[in-house]
Write an enzyme that holds these catalytic residues in place. Sequence first.
Site, PDB file in Angstrom:
ATOM      1  N   GLN A 108      -0.976  29.750  -0.526  1.00  0.00           N
ATOM      2  CA  GLN A 108      -1.914  29.924   0.163  1.00  0.00           C
ATOM      3  C   GLN A 108      -3.032  29.171  -0.422  1.00  0.00           C
ATOM      4  O   GLN A 108      -3.892  27.738   0.713  1.00  0.00           O
ATOM      5  CB  GLN A 108      -2.662  30.965   0.558  1.00  0.00           C
ATOM      6  CG  GLN A 108      -3.548  31.115   1.171  1.00  0.00           C
ATOM      7  CD  GLN A 108      -4.182  32.657   2.102  1.00  0.00           C
ATOM      8  OE1 GLN A 108      -4.030  33.314   1.550  1.00  0.00           O
ATOM      9  NE2 GLN A 108      -5.697  32.234   2.585  1.00  0.00           N
TER      10      GLN A 108
ATOM     11  N   CYS B 144       6.230  32.732   1.306  1.00  0.00           N
ATOM     12  CA  CYS B 144       5.785  33.063  -0.254  1.00  0.00           C
ATOM     13  C   CYS B 144       7.127  32.208  -1.363  1.00  0.00           C
ATOM     14  O   CYS B 144       8.171  32.614  -1.638  1.00  0.00           O
ATOM     15  CB  CYS B 144       4.774  33.993  -0.470  1.00  0.00           C
ATOM     16  SG  CYS B 144       5.451  34.425  -2.420  1.00  0.00           S
ATOM     17  N   GLU B 145       6.107  30.872  -2.197  1.00  0.00           N
ATOM     18  CA  GLU B 145       7.419  30.493  -2.956  1.00  0.00           C
ATOM     19  C   GLU B 145       7.164  31.584  -3.957  1.00  0.00           C
ATOM     20  O   GLU B 145       9.228  30.998  -5.097  1.00  0.00           O
ATOM     21  CB  GLU B 145       7.034  29.241  -3.222  1.00  0.00           C
ATOM     22  CG  GLU B 145       5.510  29.061  -4.559  1.00  0.00           C
ATOM     23  CD  GLU B 145       5.292  27.600  -5.038  1.00  0.00           C
ATOM     24  OE1 GLU B 145       4.672  27.352  -5.591  1.00  0.00           O
ATOM     25  OE2 GLU B 145       5.018  26.352  -4.322  1.00  0.00           O
ATOM     26  N   HIS B 146       6.835  32.071  -4.637  1.00  0.00           N
ATOM     27  CA  HIS B 146       7.338  33.142  -5.454  1.00  0.00           C
ATOM     28  C   HIS B 146       8.099  34.332  -4.743  1.00  0.00           C
ATOM     29  O   HIS B 146       8.851  34.954  -5.682  1.00  0.00           O
ATOM     30  CB  HIS B 146       5.648  33.680  -5.965  1.00  0.00           C
ATOM     31  CG  HIS B 146       4.900  32.986  -6.802  1.00  0.00           C
ATOM     32  ND1 HIS B 146       3.768  33.249  -6.050  1.00  0.00           N
ATOM     33  CD2 HIS B 146       4.961  31.488  -7.230  1.00  0.00           C
ATOM     34  CE1 HIS B 146       2.792  32.179  -7.093  1.00  0.00           C
ATOM     35  NE2 HIS B 146       3.426  30.990  -7.273  1.00  0.00           N
ATOM     36  N   HIS B 147       7.834  34.679  -3.897  1.00  0.00           N
ATOM     37  CA  HIS B 147       9.209  35.850  -3.233  1.00  0.00           C
ATOM     38  C   HIS B 147      10.062  35.534  -2.300  1.00  0.00           C
ATOM     39  O   HIS B 147      10.923  36.187  -1.986  1.00  0.00           O
ATOM     40  CB  HIS B 147       8.633  36.918  -3.269  1.00  0.00           C
ATOM     41  CG  HIS B 147       7.445  37.445  -4.312  1.00  0.00           C
ATOM     42  ND1 HIS B 147       6.361  37.253  -4.519  1.00  0.00           N
ATOM     43  CD2 HIS B 147       7.808  38.498  -5.562  1.00  0.00           C
ATOM     44  CE1 HIS B 147       5.694  37.295  -5.225  1.00  0.00           C
ATOM     45  NE2 HIS B 147       6.813  38.006  -5.796  1.00  0.00           N
TER      46      HIS B 147
ATOM     47  N   CYS C  10       4.393  40.027   0.084  1.00  0.00           N
ATOM     48  CA  CYS C  10       5.300  39.786  -1.071  1.00  0.00           C
ATOM     49  C   CYS C  10       3.703  41.282  -2.092  1.00  0.00           C
ATOM     50  O   CYS C  10       3.811  41.730  -2.720  1.00  0.00           O
ATOM     51  CB  CYS C  10       4.907  39.039  -1.692  1.00  0.00           C
ATOM     52  SG  CYS C  10       3.569  37.943  -1.794  1.00  0.00           S
TER      53      CYS C  10
ATOM     54  N   HIS D  37       0.245  39.069   2.929  1.00  0.00           N
ATOM     55  CA  HIS D  37       1.679  38.419   2.450  1.00  0.00           C
ATOM     56  C   HIS D  37       2.009  39.406   2.572  1.00  0.00           C
ATOM     57  O   HIS D  37       2.002  40.380   1.620  1.00  0.00           O
ATOM     58  CB  HIS D  37       0.540  38.245   0.750  1.00  0.00           C
ATOM     59  CG  HIS D  37      -0.158  36.754   1.052  1.00  0.00           C
ATOM     60  ND1 HIS D  37       0.445  34.979   0.627  1.00  0.00           N
ATOM     61  CD2 HIS D  37      -1.457  36.202   1.785  1.00  0.00           C
ATOM     62  CE1 HIS D  37      -1.100  34.425   0.538  1.00  0.00           C
ATOM     63  NE2 HIS D  37      -1.821  34.927   0.948  1.00  0.00           N
TER      64      HIS D  37
END
Length: 194
Positions: free
Chosen positions: A128, A87-90, A158, A156
């Site tokens: 995703q 995941c690019e956020h976490h 996250c 996920h």
Amino acid sequence: MNNTIHTESDEKIIGQIAEHYKAILRLIGEDPEREGLVKTPQRAAKALFDVTQGYRQSGEAVAKSAVFEYAGSNMVVVKDIEFYSLCEHHILPFFGKISIGYIPDGCMIGLSKLARVVEVYARRLQVQERLTHEICALLEKNLSHKGVIVVCSAEHLCMKMRGVEKQDSATVTIDYSGEFAKPELRDAFFRMIG
């Protein structure tokens, strides 16, 4: 991926990433010189480098490497292609399965290349929704087809190990083009993937 051979240039990058991991360990209160952690920065750097290998690959080159004259099927479906991404956020893993369908129009792609295309895009920092779209858009652009459809179902970490901590959640995304705009063709695809 255990047999990945790194070039001298790769090793230099991995070494730089390892130095950052060492600093991160210190910042969270660990001692990177502790027996169990001495090799962790290097191992973590290699792991990150390998699981982001999609940045160093071309989905288009993969797709174009095995295109053959169309031999006669109304719909081609490869289902349940497993994938692992970050995941690019976490920068936490998300993983699941992708099913791809297309209606050939003059040519078809080698079946294993569909799985390889998934790997190219999954092995990048992702969300995703974009992963699903990028695979569909690549096949739409590089195949002679009447329609392409991609469905992704993923879990996920996250959402499971931080934040909302919902253990049984899954996310499903879909992207399609061409003839798959027709509900009856989408329904036929969904029946095929079960």
